[in-house]
Write a protein that holds these residues in place. Structure first.
Motif, PDB file in Angstrom:
ATOM      1  N   PRO A 190       0.884  -1.246  -0.089  1.00 32.13           N
ATOM      2  CA  PRO A 190      -0.054   0.090  -0.058  1.00 32.13           C
ATOM      3  C   PRO A 190       0.904   1.348  -0.142  1.00 32.13           C
ATOM      4  O   PRO A 190       1.451   1.560   0.844  1.00 32.13           O
ATOM      5  N   VAL A 191       0.942   1.814  -1.058  1.00 35.95           N
ATOM      6  CA  VAL A 191       1.650   3.228  -1.082  1.00 35.95           C
ATOM      7  C   VAL A 191       0.855   4.436  -1.480  1.00 35.95           C
ATOM      8  O   VAL A 191       1.574   5.525  -1.563  1.00 35.95           O
ATOM      9  N   ASP A 192      -0.286   4.332  -1.615  1.00 37.40           N
ATOM     10  CA  ASP A 192      -1.289   5.428  -1.843  1.00 37.40           C
ATOM     11  C   ASP A 192      -1.095   6.601  -0.611  1.00 37.40           C
ATOM     12  O   ASP A 192      -1.107   6.264   0.458  1.00 37.40           O
ATOM     13  N   GLY A 193      -0.951   7.585  -1.076  1.00 36.81           N
ATOM     14  CA  GLY A 193      -0.841   9.059  -0.112  1.00 36.81           C
ATOM     15  C   GLY A 193       0.433   9.165   0.339  1.00 36.81           C
ATOM     16  O   GLY A 193       0.630  10.295   1.004  1.00 36.81           O
ATOM     17  N   LEU A 194       1.526   8.480  -0.170  1.00 34.86           N
ATOM     18  CA  LEU A 194       2.794   8.567   0.147  1.00 34.86           C
ATOM     19  C   LEU A 194       3.665   9.801  -0.831  1.00 34.86           C
ATOM     20  O   LEU A 194       3.327   9.602  -2.161  1.00 34.86           O
ATOM     21  N   ALA A 269      11.594   5.720   1.726  1.00 35.30           N
ATOM     22  CA  ALA A 269      10.756   4.658   1.154  1.00 35.30           C
ATOM     23  C   ALA A 269      10.503   3.568   2.458  1.00 35.30           C
ATOM     24  O   ALA A 269       9.367   3.297   2.792  1.00 35.30           O
ATOM     25  N   TYR A 270      11.707   3.184   3.014  1.00 34.31           N
ATOM     26  CA  TYR A 270      11.764   2.390   4.055  1.00 34.31           C
ATOM     27  C   TYR A 270      10.992   2.913   5.030  1.00 34.31           C
ATOM     28  O   TYR A 270      10.267   2.045   5.799  1.00 34.31           O
ATOM     29  N   ALA A 271      11.429   4.196   5.579  1.00 37.25           N
ATOM     30  CA  ALA A 271      10.703   4.592   6.952  1.00 37.25           C
ATOM     31  C   ALA A 271       9.033   4.750   6.769  1.00 37.25           C
ATOM     32  O   ALA A 271       8.492   4.568   7.697  1.00 37.25           O
ATOM     33  N   GLN A 272       8.782   4.970   5.698  1.00 35.03           N
ATOM     34  CA  GLN A 272       7.426   5.035   5.278  1.00 35.03           C
ATOM     35  C   GLN A 272       6.542   3.991   5.293  1.00 35.03           C
ATOM     36  O   GLN A 272       5.526   3.638   5.845  1.00 35.03           O
ATOM     37  N   MET A 273       7.163   2.920   4.876  1.00 32.32           N
ATOM     38  CA  MET A 273       6.607   1.594   4.703  1.00 32.32           C
ATOM     39  C   MET A 273       6.686   0.865   6.124  1.00 32.32           C
ATOM     40  O   MET A 273       5.748  -0.039   6.568  1.00 32.32           O
TER      41      MET A 273
END
Length: 619
Positions: A190-194, A269-273
């Motif tokens: 899920p990557v929507d909104g990032l 990307a890693y921190a957000q995931m």
């Protein structure tokens, strides 16, 4: 420009970094003919080439007949242990033509040096040249960790990405992030909104793949600050998680060091995931994921963005959107080449990308229709660093503009190659070890490995130094106030500790440290300690808030790049000091230092270097 003898009587003849005054007799009818080319329009500085004079009647020759260069077969080692190869020497015989006998510099050398240093400063100002010492105290300075005589360097090798060309981080890493997220989405994440936020991380952080954290460590490896996902952790939480633990970068299964700007997109990307994983937003269809497995997924998605070629194809089609031009950079390399240095380009990028980006970044700034290839004695693409410095790979020669290659067993000067090894470079150019300076932006791939395995001299490019330098200047008042508060806390704390010891001894029926302390009334002792404790607690609150905000002008989460806390160095800075002989923000900074610069490391302060009071010295 022609100068009569009486006009040059006290003029300076600059030889490399050394200024020598030539004295003439009053009867000398000499004319010094100096060729001083005009101002370089690109950087508004005056370029002084070799001063050339001829002996014609009352004239004197200065040039090859007067100067000699120390060769590799006749070099010695100076008092700082540096090779004297490449130093310019004065031939004695031609000096007899100056008036009656050899020109001399008379008097005690301390007095002569003082006079000559002042005269040298005056002449540099008169010539309109920015000297290295003024450049050193600026964001564009070159800073020295280990003494380096640039004159003794025969070969200078350069990395390309973020070294010979600087990318717009928001543009380049932003697009890398976009491709990474698209790949993650296709994998079911899920990557929507990032969105890409480069302020989340800085170079020199480490990813803790076991705990889903990004951390900043000091020079000893103790964790100074930490972020779980995108949420900064409190000092208490950091202490509870890492209080007894030292970061060991040799444990690559756990730690990932953010060595370069190329690491920014991956870390963001890693921190957000990690946030998505903690929130339970990642589908169970992807299997049981821990933080380490999540890192592998992000790294895989970013790796695909690089190897599939879409990202680089986009950059090659519109390089002006991604590359920040530096008109002075090709001129710095041109100075080095004309000084007799052999220049190498050693990059992991492929031939087509290298040729396209170098043409865009260099050709329009080079004189006389030069091509970027004309600067380099050897170009090696697809080098596969760090293995390039550690082992041997097959060597191929690029023989057509379309990139057609053929096997090759020996590199030649002027060639364009793919693969190979550093040992092959040394053998082909007949140079070894500390005759080579390698310049790159990656502390491990470029600097550490070439230093450890080959003993090459090294230079690190760190563009963030310019912003940090200015942030430190703007933070000077804040840091001075903070240090003053800390010093006051120490004074108050010293008294409190002495009174506490006096109270402890009193409770055991023992005398205090002094008779006056022993006779101090119980009430006065207690009230004084209470007052001091209140002051210290209030100071702690103030100091704590100020320490948290220290460095926020550089990055409001992580503080300064090179510092951990108020006084200590960051782990990145320790790596730079250990492996990079010199470091600077960009290659074009060499322009202000000349190819003959003698970089001397500064005195290193020790804990016991603090000056002692006169009374203590007397005792």
């Amino acid at each position: 420009m022609n100068l009569c003898a009486h006009q040059v009587f006290h003029r300076m003849l600059l030889c490399g970094d050394m200024a020598t005054k030539l004295r003439f007799t009053a009867s000398s009818s000499l004319v010094l003919v100096a060729e001083l080319p005009g101002l370089r329009k690109t950087n508004k500085r005056r370029s002084v080439r070799m001063i050339k004079c001829r002996a014609e009647g009352g004239r004197v020759t200065v040039g090859d007949d007067v100067f000699s260069v120390t060769t590799s077969s006749k070099y010695e080692v100076d008092y700082l242990g540096q090779s004297t190869k490449g130093d310019l020497n004065l031939k004695l015989d031609p000096l007899h033509s100056f008036g009656n006998g050899q020109a001399t510099l008379e008097g005690p050398i301390e007095e002569v040096a003082r006079t000559e240093a002042q005269a040298a400063e005056n002449l540099i100002t008169e010539l309109g040249i920015q000297g290295p010492f003024s450049a050193q105290h600026s964001p564009r300075g070159i800073f020295c960790s280990r003494t380096l005589n640039l004159r003794s360097i025969s070969v200078i090798g350069y990395d390309m990405d973020y070294t010979l060309m600087h990318y717009n981080v928001m543009a380049w890493e932003g697009r890398a992030y976009d491709y990474c997220m698209e790949n993650l989405k296709n994998m079911g994440f899920p990557v929507d909104g990032l969105s890409f936020d480069p302020e989340l991380v800085i170079r020199g952080l480490m990813i803790d793949k076991e705990k889903g954290n990004l951390i900043k460590a000091d020079r000893f490896g103790y964790v100074n600050r930490a972020m779980h996902g995108t949420k900064m952790l409190s000092n208490k939480a950091v202490s509870e998680i890492y209080g007894r633990e030292l970061v060991d970068l040799r444990n690559q299964s756990r730690w990932e060091f953010l060595n370069t700007f190329f690491s920014v997109s991956e870390a963001v990307a890693y921190a957000q995931m990690v946030d998505r994983l903690d929130d339970g937003a990642i589908s169970a269809d992807l299997g049981t994921l821990d933080y380490k497995g999540l890192y592998k997924a992000v790294a895989k998605a970013l790796f695909r963005a690089h190897v599939e070629g879409q990202l680089k194809s986009e950059i090659m089609s519109k390089p002006e959107l991604f590359v920040e031009p530096d008109p002075e950079l090709p001129l710095a390399l041109l100075d080095q080449k004309e000084a007799g240095k052999k220049l190498l380009l050693i990059t992991n990028s492929d031939y087509h990308y290298t040729d396209k980006m170098m043409k865009h970044s260099f050709n329009k700034f080079l004189p006389n229709d030069m091509d970027w290839r004309d600067l380099f004695d050897m170009v090696i693409v697809s080098a596969r660093k760090p293995e390039f410095f550690q082992m041997s790979h097959p060597l191929y020669e690029v023989v057509t503009r379309e990139g057609l290659m053929r096997p090759c067993f020996k590199a030649e000067t002027g060639g364009l190659y793919s693969g190979g090894s550093a040992q092959m470079v040394e053998s082909s150019l007949n140079v070894h070890g500390d005759e080579i300076l390698y310049v790159g932006d990656h502390i491990y791939t470029d600097v550490s490995v070439s230093k450890v395995h080959l003993r090459w001299r090294t230079a690190l490019i760190c563009r963030e130094l310019e912003e940090e330098y200015m942030a430190l200047i703007c933070s000077r008042g804040h840091r001075e106030e903070l240090i003053e508060l800390i010093n006051q806390k120490e004074v108050v704390g010293d008294l409190f500790n002495q009174l506490r010891l006096a109270l402890q001894r009193r409770s055991k029926g023992r005398p205090a440290q002094t008779l006056a302390a022993t006779n101090l009334a119980d009430q006065e002792l207690t009230e004084t300690m209470q007052k001091l404790l209140i002051v210290m607690q209030r100071l702690d609150d103030k100091i704590g808030l100020m320490l948290e905000s220290d460095g926020e002008l550089f990055n409001n989460r992580w503080g300064f790049l090179s510092r951990a806390g108020l006084w200590d160095k960051s782990h990145l800075m320790r790596q730079i000091e250990k492996y990079a002989d010199i470091y600077t923000s960009r290659v074009s900074n060499f322009l202000n230092y000349t190819p003959f610069m003698y970089f001397r490391s500064q005195e290193q302060s020790l804990a016991h270097d603090s000056p002692l009071p006169d009374a203590a010295m007397e005792n």
